[in-house]
Structures are given as C-alpha cells and as structure tokens.
Design a protein around this motif. Structure first.
Motif: not given
Length: 431
Positions: A48-49, A267-268, A307-309, A296-301
C-alpha cells in the motif's frame, strides 16, 4: 486461392501497421498505466505505501499537465490474488492499447512470471520492486526494465556494513521469508560473508512461511543459538510481527540484529538503538541527497499530509519508477520529433537511460538492469522525530556492488576479498 488469401492477409497487416503508425503520431486522450502491487493481505503493509505513492505522483503529474501533455490514469492490480490471476490481469490490461506501460510488480515471483509475457507481447514493463537478481540475468530482455536495485548489491551491502561495525563476528543466524526473495537474499548475504570473512559460521537458517502471524518457535531457536548476529529480510506485516514478538524476549540485546527492510517499520514499531537497517536501494527520504532535493521534501510532506505517515522506501521506489516512465516518454518524443511514441519506441528510450530520481540517479545498463546506490545505517533517536531514524549511514555506489552484465552473480561474489570492502566508504561517511 491460398496465395490470394495470403496476399490479402499481408495487405491487412500492412494496413493495420500503417494505421498504428499514424495513430502513434497522435497524442492519446489519456495514458493508462497498469500498476501491480499488494493492496490486500499481510503484504499490503508493504504494497500500500507503493500504491499511495503512485496515487500521489499521478495526481501531481496531472496537475502539471500530465506526461508530455497527456493525463495519466492507473489501473491497480492486487498481487494478493496469486500469480495466475496477476498474469490474466496483465494480459487483459496489455490488450488495451491505451495502457502503454506496466509498472509491475512487487513480488519477485510475480515479476518472474510476467517477464516472459512482457517480452512475448512487447509491452514496456518497469519493475518497481522486482528485487530478485534472476529477473534480468540472461541479459536478453527488450521490454522489461528495473530502475531500482536488486538482491545482489542490496545484500552484499549489508554484509560489508556488518563486518565494518562488527569485524570480530563469528556466528550468524538468518530468518527470511520462505520464497525466492528470502532464499536469494540468504545465498547472497552468506556468500558475501564467507568471501569477506571465511571463519563466519551460519548457525541457523530459518524460513517461516510468508504471512506467518506467530514467530515464537523461530525466536526460541534464535535465542537458544545465541548468534552474534541475526540477519533478516522479513518485510511488511511479517517484519512488524517478528519485531513485536522478538523484542520482549531480548533478541535485540543478545544479538546484533540486521533488518534489511527495517526502514519500513521505523514509524510503526519501537526498534531500539543500534539495529542495522536500511533500504533496498537509495530510497531513504531523509538521506542527505533526498533532503537536498526540494521535490523530495515536497513529496514527503505531501505524503504525510495525505496518508498520515512519512513515505517508506517502497513509496520512494514507486515514485522513482513513475519518474523513470515520465522521463522515458520525454526522451522518446525528443528522439522521434515530438510524435507520441509506440511501445517499442518507449522501450528503446528506457535502454541506457540515466534518470534523476527523488533520492539519487537510476542508471539503466545494457541488460536493462538498474544501477542504484545502496544506503545502510543503524537506528538512532533524534529530537526531530518521534520514531527512530537511520544514522551512521553509508552510501555505496551501485556499480561497485554489481557484477558485470552476463557475469554469474554468486560466482562473482565468491571472488570478493577483504581488500574489496576496505576500498568502499565507511559507516558514518554519508552525511
């Protein structure tokens, strides 16, 4: 009569080919992608990620006008249905001309099953997570590409990193999933250890069934053996279950644990400090290269907000695979005078390509295999995050850990000498 029929058939083929060529010059109304991943079952924790990243990337691509002006849509195929279902879905999607590219697959077994079909029906297929080194080993693929790493550099990297941190290691136990990915990883990791430090003993090799909910039996065997090192490439829900069950029983204090796919659970689950973890490839969204890239920073944020993580490396792999596809369209159209490419022209554009991704560079070799750097480190705590991150990192160049095209990987690994490891960057050097 037979001759006339034959000529008619030839004329028909020529007519269809001309029509197809003409159609290839027109941009379609939309571009379909068949994307294969696990969206159900235990493997969905890893799959799913990837799907989430594809959703996000496609939205961003379309917000910027699509690929070369053509909006993109995806049809997702759940790999949990098994190989036969996956093959049937692949053939169904490929029969629709609007689906020019397949992004397939997560499972190494499914990748191996789909590769000959891709070659047979000539559909560009990008392995977004096809790790098995067996995928492109014959060097004859024309339509199957792997812009990410494979099991050879991935698991050699762990052996080198481990021996740099624990040069006196004597005993190692392995617990990997019981299918091609787990067995391939064990062979490669063991071969590298034996080549670089011949006195290492493998005291246990355990292969629990994929999707096992309970690892108490395996943990008992590991704690009884008390190896210096426990190595594992368990992943998804299997890895989460193993960590949750092994930590209370002291495995992380009695042995140095190496979790090859450990970044996906940071994270889990509460991993302690000092666990050797990494990503398969260069896809750590907090690596120095990634942090220096505004995209990349934009994508991660954006991923975290939606998606909450934060994205894990399967997310980055999928995002990078779509960047690879987008770059291929651009290159193909530049090559053919701005005309919309055929599937063959698109595949030709992928050959030998060098694509800047969110986390580094994907270099495609002549055998269609990718050269991608390998990032490895250990879990460390930081005030900036509520979960452990990867510290004391090293970034190995992808080409330094790959045999030449056509060379038997395991035979090549057996030739490695300790001097080889000494020539590589050291843990902590990637800052």
């Amino acid at each position: 009569m037979k001759l006339r029929s034959g000529l008619s058939a030839v004329s028909l083929v020529i007519g269809l080919a001309s029509a197809a060529s003409a159609a290839a010059e027109q941009k379609p109304a939309s571009l379909g992608l068949g994307i294969f991943t696990f969206t159900s079952g235990p493997a969905a924790a890893y799959g799913m990620p990837g799907k989430n990243a594809a959703d996000l990337m496609i939205d961003e691509i379309n917000a910027k006008g699509g690929i070369e002006g053509v909006p993109v849509s995806a049809t997702y195929v759940d790999e949990a249905q098994g190989a036969q279902g996956v093959i049937a879905e692949y053939r169904r999607l490929a029969s629709d001309a609007k689906n020019q590219v397949m992004v397939a697959a997560l499972s190494s077994a499914n990748c191996l099953a789909l590769a000959p079909i891709a070659e047979q029906i000539e559909v560009p297929t990008v392995g977004w997570n096809c790790d098995t080194h067996q995928l492109l080993i014959d060097g004859k693929s024309k339509y199957v590409f792997r812009p990410n790493g494979n099991t050879v550099p991935e698991f050699i990297a762990y052996a080198i990193y481990l021996l740099e941190r624990k040069p006196n290691v004597k005993t190692v136990a392995i617990i990997n999933p019981d299918y091609a990915f787990g067995h391939d990883a064990a062979k490669i990791f063991t071969a590298a250890l034996k080549a670089l430090k011949p006195d290492v003993d493998i005291v246990a090799e355990l292969y629990p069934k994929l999707g096992s909910p309970n690892y108490q039996t395996e943990i008992s065997r590991l704690t009884t053996a008390r190896p210096d090192v426990v190595f594992s490439n368990l992943w998804g829900a299997d890895l989460e279950n193993f960590v949750r069950q092994a930590a209370p029983r002291g495995l992380f204090t009695s042995s140095q644990v190496v979790l090859a796919l450990g970044e996906t659970v940071l994270q889990r689950v509460p991993l302690p400090d000092g666990v050797i973890v990494g990503v398969l490839g260069d896809g750590w969204w907090m690596s120095p290269d990634a942090k220096a890239n505004p995209e990349t920073a934009k994508f991660a944020e954006a991923y975290k907000a939606r998606f909450g993580e934060y994205p894990v490396f399967p997310s980055i792999k999928m995002a990078n695979a779509l960047i690879y596809v987008k770059a291929a369209y651009k290159a193909a159209m530049q090559k053919n005078g701005g005309k919309w490419p055929t599937r063959a022209e698109l595949a030709d554009a992928m050959k030998g390509s060098k694509v800047a991704t969110l986390t580094g560079t994907a270099q495609t070799r002549a055998d269609n295999d990718g050269l991608v750097d390998q990032v490895v480190g250990v879990t460390v705590k930081t005030a900036a995050q509520q979960f452990p991150v990867i510290g004391d990192m090293v970034r190995y160049k992808g080409d330094s850990l790959m045999p030449q095209a056509g060379q038997d990987p395991l035979a090549w690994i057996s030739t490695l000498k300790p001097e080889f490891a000494k020539s590589l960057p050291k843990p902590g050097s990637y800052k």
